[in-house]
Design a protein around this motif. Sequence first.
Motif, short mmCIF file in Angstrom:
data_model
loop_
_atom_site.label_atom_id
_atom_site.label_comp_id
_atom_site.label_asym_id
_atom_site.label_seq_id
_atom_site.Cartn_x
_atom_site.Cartn_y
_atom_site.Cartn_z
N ASN A 87 21.55 84.47 18.51
CA ASN A 87 21.94 83.36 17.65
C ASN A 87 22.52 82.20 18.47
O ASN A 87 22.19 81.04 18.25
CB ASN A 87 22.95 83.83 16.60
CG ASN A 87 22.29 84.63 15.50
OD1 ASN A 87 21.13 84.40 15.15
ND2 ASN A 87 23.01 85.58 14.94
N VAL A 88 23.40 82.53 19.41
CA VAL A 88 23.99 81.49 20.26
C VAL A 88 22.92 80.81 21.09
O VAL A 88 22.88 79.57 21.21
CB VAL A 88 25.08 82.09 21.16
CG1 VAL A 88 25.54 81.07 22.20
CG2 VAL A 88 26.28 82.55 20.33
N GLU A 89 22.01 81.61 21.68
CA GLU A 89 20.96 81.02 22.51
C GLU A 89 20.00 80.16 21.69
O GLU A 89 19.55 79.11 22.14
CB GLU A 89 20.20 82.13 23.23
CG GLU A 89 21.01 82.79 24.33
CD GLU A 89 20.26 83.90 25.04
OE1 GLU A 89 19.24 84.38 24.48
OE2 GLU A 89 20.71 84.30 26.14
N ARG A 90 19.69 80.60 20.49
CA ARG A 90 18.78 79.82 19.64
C ARG A 90 19.39 78.47 19.32
O ARG A 90 18.71 77.43 19.37
CB ARG A 90 18.48 80.59 18.35
CG ARG A 90 17.51 79.86 17.42
CD ARG A 90 17.19 80.69 16.20
NE ARG A 90 16.24 79.99 15.34
CZ ARG A 90 15.88 80.44 14.14
NH1 ARG A 90 16.36 81.59 13.69
NH2 ARG A 90 15.02 79.75 13.41
N THR A 98 28.30 76.38 19.74
CA THR A 98 28.80 77.37 18.78
C THR A 98 30.25 77.71 19.07
O THR A 98 30.70 77.73 20.21
CB THR A 98 27.98 78.68 18.83
OG1 THR A 98 27.98 79.18 20.16
CG2 THR A 98 26.57 78.46 18.36
N VAL A 99 30.97 78.00 17.99
CA VAL A 99 32.30 78.58 18.06
C VAL A 99 32.26 79.86 17.24
O VAL A 99 31.93 79.83 16.05
CB VAL A 99 33.37 77.63 17.48
CG1 VAL A 99 34.72 78.33 17.40
CG2 VAL A 99 33.49 76.38 18.34
N ARG A 111 31.70 89.59 24.03
CA ARG A 111 31.11 89.47 25.37
C ARG A 111 29.66 89.02 25.28
O ARG A 111 29.19 88.19 26.07
CB ARG A 111 31.22 90.80 26.12
CG ARG A 111 32.57 91.04 26.75
CD ARG A 111 32.56 92.30 27.59
NE ARG A 111 32.52 93.50 26.80
CZ ARG A 111 33.62 94.18 26.42
NH1 ARG A 111 34.81 93.74 26.76
NH2 ARG A 111 33.53 95.27 25.72
N SER A 112 28.96 89.55 24.31
CA SER A 112 27.56 89.17 24.12
C SER A 112 27.44 87.68 23.84
O SER A 112 26.61 86.98 24.43
CB SER A 112 26.96 89.98 22.96
OG SER A 112 25.68 89.51 22.62
N ALA A 113 28.29 87.17 22.95
CA ALA A 113 28.25 85.75 22.61
C ALA A 113 28.67 84.89 23.80
O ALA A 113 28.09 83.83 24.06
CB ALA A 113 29.15 85.47 21.41
N ALA A 114 29.67 85.36 24.55
CA ALA A 114 30.15 84.60 25.70
C ALA A 114 29.07 84.47 26.76
O ALA A 114 28.87 83.41 27.36
CB ALA A 114 31.39 85.26 26.27
N ALA A 116 25.99 84.43 26.33
CA ALA A 116 24.91 83.55 25.85
C ALA A 116 25.32 82.09 25.88
O ALA A 116 24.48 81.22 25.69
CB ALA A 116 24.50 83.95 24.43
N GLY A 117 26.61 81.81 26.12
CA GLY A 117 27.03 80.42 26.25
C GLY A 117 27.80 79.84 25.08
O GLY A 117 27.88 78.62 24.96
N THR A 118 28.38 80.69 24.21
CA THR A 118 29.22 80.13 23.16
C THR A 118 30.37 79.36 23.79
O THR A 118 30.84 79.68 24.89
CB THR A 118 29.77 81.23 22.23
OG1 THR A 118 30.41 80.62 21.12
CG2 THR A 118 30.76 82.13 22.94
N LEU A 119 30.83 78.33 23.11
CA LEU A 119 31.91 77.50 23.66
C LEU A 119 33.27 78.13 23.47
O LEU A 119 34.24 77.69 24.08
CB LEU A 119 31.87 76.11 23.02
CG LEU A 119 30.65 75.27 23.41
CD1 LEU A 119 30.60 73.99 22.61
CD2 LEU A 119 30.68 74.96 24.90
#
Length: 237
Positions: A87-90, A98-99, A111-114, A116-119
Amino acid sequence: MDYVESGPRGQDEAGSEGKHDMTAVRVGMVDDHPSPVWGIDRILEPHNDLDFVCAAATVSELLSKSSDLDVVILDLRLNDGTTPRENVERLADLGIGTVVYTSGEHPDLLRSAARAGTLGVVLKSASEDEILHAVRSAGAGEEVLTTEWAAAIDGDPNLDAVDLSPQLQRVLTLYASGGTSVSVGRELGVAADTVNEYLKRIRQKYADAGRPTRTKLDLFKRAVEDGWLPMPHRGRD
C-alpha cells in the motif's frame, strides 16, 4: 459503509472564500472502520491549510475517488488482504506520502511500512496537535519522527531488512503461503528444481541477515515481517 468526502469547503460565517486553496495539503484516509475517519475529519476541518478530500476502506477504492492527494493516513491492517508495504509503495509511486495511523500493537507491520518508505507513524491515542503536526510534516515531504516508529524499526537487532528481487519475492510468497516447489514452478513457468534453487538463495539471504529460515513456517514469518505477505488477522489493529 459511508465515508466522508469533501471537496473545497464552502464559505465560512465571516463570508470568506473558505478553507480550500491551492496550497492546502490534500489529505485522504484509508481505514475500514468509520469512527477513525470521522475523528480525523473533525481534527482537520478547522484548519485552512489542510483539506480532507476523501476516505475509503482500501487504497484501490480511495484512488478511484481521487489520486490528487498529497498525504494518505493509512491503517495498517485492512480486510482486503493487502500489506502495509504494497500500500505504501503503491501510493509512493503516485507521489503520495503516507502516515501510518495505528494502535501500535504490531511492530512487524510498522517495520514493513517503514521499509516501504512511509513518512512516519502516529498512534491512534496521539493528541490532536501530534496528528496535525504529522500531517503537515508529511505534506511537506518530511519524515514524522516518533518514538513509536523508531522503536518499531530499531527495537529488534535480528530484523535487518533482506532485499529480494521480484522473482525471489514471488517464490517466497507462493511457497510460504502453502505452495510446493512443483506448484510454485507451475505458477512461474519454471522447473521445480529451479524453485528449489531460488529457495536456497532466499534462505541464504536470511541467514546472512541473522534471521534463519530452517522451516517453512520460518519462511512464512519472514515474509510477514518484511511485508511480502499480510499478517493473519487476530482482531483489529
